[in-house]
Scaffold this active site. Structure first.
Site, mmCIF file in Angstrom:
data_model
loop_
_atom_site.group_PDB
_atom_site.id
_atom_site.type_symbol
_atom_site.label_atom_id
_atom_site.label_comp_id
_atom_site.label_asym_id
_atom_site.label_seq_id
_atom_site.Cartn_x
_atom_site.Cartn_y
_atom_site.Cartn_z
ATOM 1 N N GLY A 29 39.383 128.215 -64.076
ATOM 2 C CA GLY A 29 38.120 128.250 -64.806
ATOM 3 C C GLY A 29 38.455 128.531 -66.260
ATOM 4 O O GLY A 29 39.344 127.892 -66.817
ATOM 5 N N GLU A 30 37.806 129.490 -66.833
ATOM 6 C CA GLU A 30 38.070 129.863 -68.223
ATOM 7 C C GLU A 30 38.345 131.366 -68.231
ATOM 8 O O GLU A 30 37.465 132.155 -67.911
ATOM 9 C CB GLU A 30 36.839 129.495 -69.059
ATOM 10 C CG GLU A 30 37.121 129.350 -70.517
ATOM 11 C CD GLU A 30 38.219 128.347 -70.836
ATOM 12 O OE1 GLU A 30 38.182 127.226 -70.318
ATOM 13 O OE2 GLU A 30 39.129 128.702 -71.597
ATOM 14 N N SER A 31 39.569 131.738 -68.579
ATOM 15 C CA SER A 31 39.966 133.139 -68.414
ATOM 16 C C SER A 31 39.152 134.089 -69.294
ATOM 17 O O SER A 31 38.902 135.227 -68.907
ATOM 18 C CB SER A 31 41.460 133.296 -68.678
ATOM 19 O OG SER A 31 41.793 132.834 -69.961
ATOM 20 N N CYS A 60 45.946 129.300 -62.408
ATOM 21 C CA CYS A 60 45.548 128.848 -63.747
ATOM 22 C C CYS A 60 44.830 129.964 -64.511
ATOM 23 O O CYS A 60 45.453 130.962 -64.826
ATOM 24 C CB CYS A 60 44.723 127.575 -63.632
ATOM 25 S SG CYS A 60 44.830 126.597 -65.118
ATOM 26 N N ARG A 86 48.200 130.399 -73.191
ATOM 27 C CA ARG A 86 47.058 129.595 -72.750
ATOM 28 C C ARG A 86 47.124 128.185 -73.330
ATOM 29 O O ARG A 86 47.610 127.979 -74.427
ATOM 30 C CB ARG A 86 45.757 130.268 -73.171
ATOM 31 C CG ARG A 86 45.511 131.569 -72.445
ATOM 32 C CD ARG A 86 44.187 132.158 -72.875
ATOM 33 N NE ARG A 86 43.100 131.244 -72.605
ATOM 34 C CZ ARG A 86 41.886 131.366 -73.142
ATOM 35 N NH1 ARG A 86 41.632 132.341 -73.967
ATOM 36 N NH2 ARG A 86 40.941 130.495 -72.845
ATOM 37 N N ILE A 120 45.629 121.575 -65.172
ATOM 38 C CA ILE A 120 44.396 121.263 -65.888
ATOM 39 C C ILE A 120 44.242 122.241 -67.051
ATOM 40 O O ILE A 120 43.924 123.400 -66.861
ATOM 41 C CB ILE A 120 43.174 121.355 -64.945
ATOM 42 C CG1 ILE A 120 43.373 120.432 -63.740
ATOM 43 C CG2 ILE A 120 41.894 121.009 -65.706
ATOM 44 C CD1 ILE A 120 42.298 120.553 -62.684
ATOM 45 N N ARG A 121 44.526 121.745 -68.228
ATOM 46 C CA ARG A 121 44.506 122.603 -69.441
ATOM 47 C C ARG A 121 45.166 123.936 -69.099
ATOM 48 O O ARG A 121 44.628 125.028 -69.299
ATOM 49 C CB ARG A 121 43.076 122.790 -69.915
ATOM 50 C CG ARG A 121 43.001 123.081 -71.393
ATOM 51 C CD ARG A 121 41.636 122.772 -71.966
ATOM 52 N NE ARG A 121 41.473 123.472 -73.230
ATOM 53 C CZ ARG A 121 40.675 124.512 -73.400
ATOM 54 N NH1 ARG A 121 39.934 124.971 -72.427
ATOM 55 N NH2 ARG A 121 40.616 125.098 -74.564
ATOM 56 N N HIS A 157 46.937 124.035 -59.847
ATOM 57 C CA HIS A 157 45.827 124.166 -58.888
ATOM 58 C C HIS A 157 46.205 123.641 -57.496
ATOM 59 O O HIS A 157 45.855 122.510 -57.154
ATOM 60 C CB HIS A 157 44.626 123.360 -59.394
ATOM 61 C CG HIS A 157 43.895 124.001 -60.517
ATOM 62 N ND1 HIS A 157 42.836 124.851 -60.324
ATOM 63 C CD2 HIS A 157 44.082 123.932 -61.855
ATOM 64 C CE1 HIS A 157 42.380 125.277 -61.485
ATOM 65 N NE2 HIS A 157 43.125 124.738 -62.443
ATOM 66 N N GLU A 159 44.857 124.145 -54.754
ATOM 67 C CA GLU A 159 43.692 123.853 -53.908
ATOM 68 C C GLU A 159 43.205 122.414 -54.087
ATOM 69 O O GLU A 159 42.363 121.947 -53.333
ATOM 70 C CB GLU A 159 42.570 124.856 -54.193
ATOM 71 C CG GLU A 159 41.751 124.612 -55.451
ATOM 72 C CD GLU A 159 42.448 125.073 -56.739
ATOM 73 O OE1 GLU A 159 43.652 125.394 -56.707
ATOM 74 O OE2 GLU A 159 41.775 125.084 -57.794
HETATM 75 N N1 GLN Z 1 42.350 126.730 -70.142
HETATM 76 C C1 GLN Z 1 41.870 127.751 -69.246
HETATM 77 C C2 GLN Z 1 42.132 129.160 -69.848
HETATM 78 O O1 GLN Z 1 42.882 129.314 -70.768
HETATM 79 C C3 GLN Z 1 42.489 127.636 -67.864
HETATM 80 C C4 GLN Z 1 42.152 126.299 -67.236
HETATM 81 C C5 GLN Z 1 42.128 126.314 -65.740
HETATM 82 O O2 GLN Z 1 41.940 127.347 -65.090
HETATM 83 N N2 GLN Z 1 42.275 125.131 -65.152
HETATM 84 O O3 GLN Z 1 41.577 130.095 -69.368
#
Ligand code: GLN
Length: 178
Positions: A29-31, A60, A86, A120-121, A157, A159
């Protein structure tokens, strides 16, 4: 993935929901968002305490949240002795998939096939210190999975694939009593 492995799983959004659980997976997600919500919902200390007794796996953003150092100021659990970077591969459009070798998976599987990892990013694990150990690297040597006792961090990921070996490896850590 957990249901397919016959494991009962529930979602955790509030501290009380940790009661009775044997382990915890902190998803991607987004930390920064995960950290802010953890503060707003009073989850930071309960999660730290849960981690003292139980296995936790962060994927992630979850791996970033588990770390002691995200190379910038943001709320972290500060459990694992890892420093992460990140968005280390660039923007969303630079997301990629690649095969990696994860030697510890031999403990849960007869095969030694590479693991197809979806980034993913994603973050990189820049440094692994203290009791933390490297579990996997990209071909160029950069670290993408680490373990410290019963804590697991993966930049990618698992999952999102059909390969459940890392989930099975985590369940093994869950079953090891703390
Ligand atoms: N870019 C997100 C972060 O820095 C992590 C991306 C992800 O969980 N797929 O939090």
């Amino acid at each position: 993935m957990l249901h397919n492995l016959g494991v009962e799983a529930s979602e955790v959004r509030l501290p009380g929901q940790l009661a009775g659980l044997d382990g915890l997976i902190i998803p991607g997600g987004e930390s920064t968002t995960i950290g802010k919500l953890a503060i707003d919902y009073g989850l930071l200390e309960p999660l730290r305490q849960f981690g003292q007794q139980h296995a936790i796996w962060g994927t992630c953003a979850g791996a970033i949240f588990l770390s002691k150092d995200a190379s910038r100021q943001q709320p972290l659990l500060e459990l694992m002795d890892i420093t992460v970077e990140r968005n280390a591969f660039g923007r969303q459009i630079a997301s990629f998939e690649t095969d990696i070798h994860i030697p510890v998976l031999k403990q849960v599987s007869e095969t030694d096939l590479p693991f197809h990892a979806v980034f993913i990013r994603a973050p990189l694990i820049k440094e692994v210190a203290g009791d933390a150990q490297v579990l996997a690297r990209l071909d160029d040597g950069r670290i993408v999975a680490a373990q410290q006792g019963r804590w697991l961090a993966t930049s990618f990921h698992p999952e999102l694939t059909r390969d459940n070996r890392i989930h099975r490896y985590f369940l093994m850590l869950v079953e090891q009593r703390g």
